[in-house]
Design a protein around this motif. Structure first.
Motif, PDB file in Angstrom:
ATOM      1  N   ASP A   1       0.818  -1.210   0.000  1.00  0.00           N
ATOM      2  CA  ASP A   1       0.000   0.000   0.000  1.00  0.00           C
ATOM      3  C   ASP A   1       0.854   1.264   0.000  1.00  0.00           C
TER       4      ASP A   1
ATOM      5  N   SER B   1       3.778  -2.171  -6.407  1.00  0.00           N
ATOM      6  CA  SER B   1       2.663  -1.301  -6.022  1.00  0.00           C
ATOM      7  C   SER B   1       1.412  -1.705  -6.800  1.00  0.00           C
TER       8      SER B   1
ATOM      9  N   SER C   1      -1.559   2.881  -4.392  1.00  0.00           N
ATOM     10  CA  SER C   1      -0.361   2.830  -3.545  1.00  0.00           C
ATOM     11  C   SER C   1       0.338   4.185  -3.507  1.00  0.00           C
TER      12      SER C   1
END
Length: 202
Positions: free
Chosen positions: A106, A133, A137
């Motif tokens: 995240d 990601s 993110s």
């Protein structure tokens, strides 16, 4: 051709892990940026700390906020300190340039680590950021304020830093699927750091 001091970064931190732990500021002057970063992630989530060092104070701050942390560093002596202090998190000895965790996070942060890479290696990192990601993110890293190489010194040895031009970072981020949320060069409120905060859009 890669600068000799760039090639020596990991061994330098390996040999001087104790000095780094002793000298690294723990005043958390980075907190306003860390809070902007976590605001994108939300109250809970997973963070990949790239070049995490000994885990203090940045990883420590995220852990205290309840985030799940994966720390990556190329110097085993730095990681040993992080593992001892925070045994319930994941700590991996890897060169960030070869990072392939087959997972997404995240939030990704490379604070005062990414800028030790050569300019060519920095360009290569944006694909690695993208692979780790997903949409939404957050990504945050520090750089220099302008294109070039800057040599510092740590424990009497040369310490390599490099940076792309700001427009080159923007281009690399866009190509990797990130939008710039905020960027401040030589931020006086953050000990002169140049900070980039972005979010993955797709």
């Amino acid at each position: 051709m890669t600068h000799p001091a760039a090639k020596a970064i990991l061994s330098l931190y390996q040999r001087h892990a104790e000095a780094f732990a002793r000298q690294r500021s723990r005043t958390l002057f980075e907190k306003p940026w860390l809070d902007k970063f976590t605001a994108i992630i939300g109250n809970r989530g997973s963070i990949l700390d790239i070049g995490c060092g000994n885990g203090q104070p940045i990883a420590e701050y995220f852990i205290a906020q309840g985030f799940t942390l994966t720390g990556v560093d190329g110097a085993s002596a730095m990681l040993a300190r992080a593992r001892a202090r925070f045994p319930h998190q994941r700590w991996l000895q890897q060169d960030m340039r070869q990072l392939a965790l087959n997972d997404t996070f995240d939030g990704l942060i490379a604070w005062d680590s990414f800028f030790h890479l050569s300019q060519q290696d920095q360009r290569g990192m944006f694909d690695i950021f993208a692979r780790h990601s997903h949409a939404g993110s957050a990504l945050m890293f520090t750089s220099g304020p302008a294109d070039g190489i800057a040599m510092g010194q740590f424990e009497g040895e040369p310490l390599f830093h490099a940076s792309l031009a700001p427009e080159a970072y923007r281009s690399q981020l866009t190509a990797a699927g990130f939008d710039v949320v905020d960027a401040v060069l030589n931020d006086p409120a953050c000990a002169g750091h140049s900070v980039w905060l972005a979010q993955r859009t797709h």
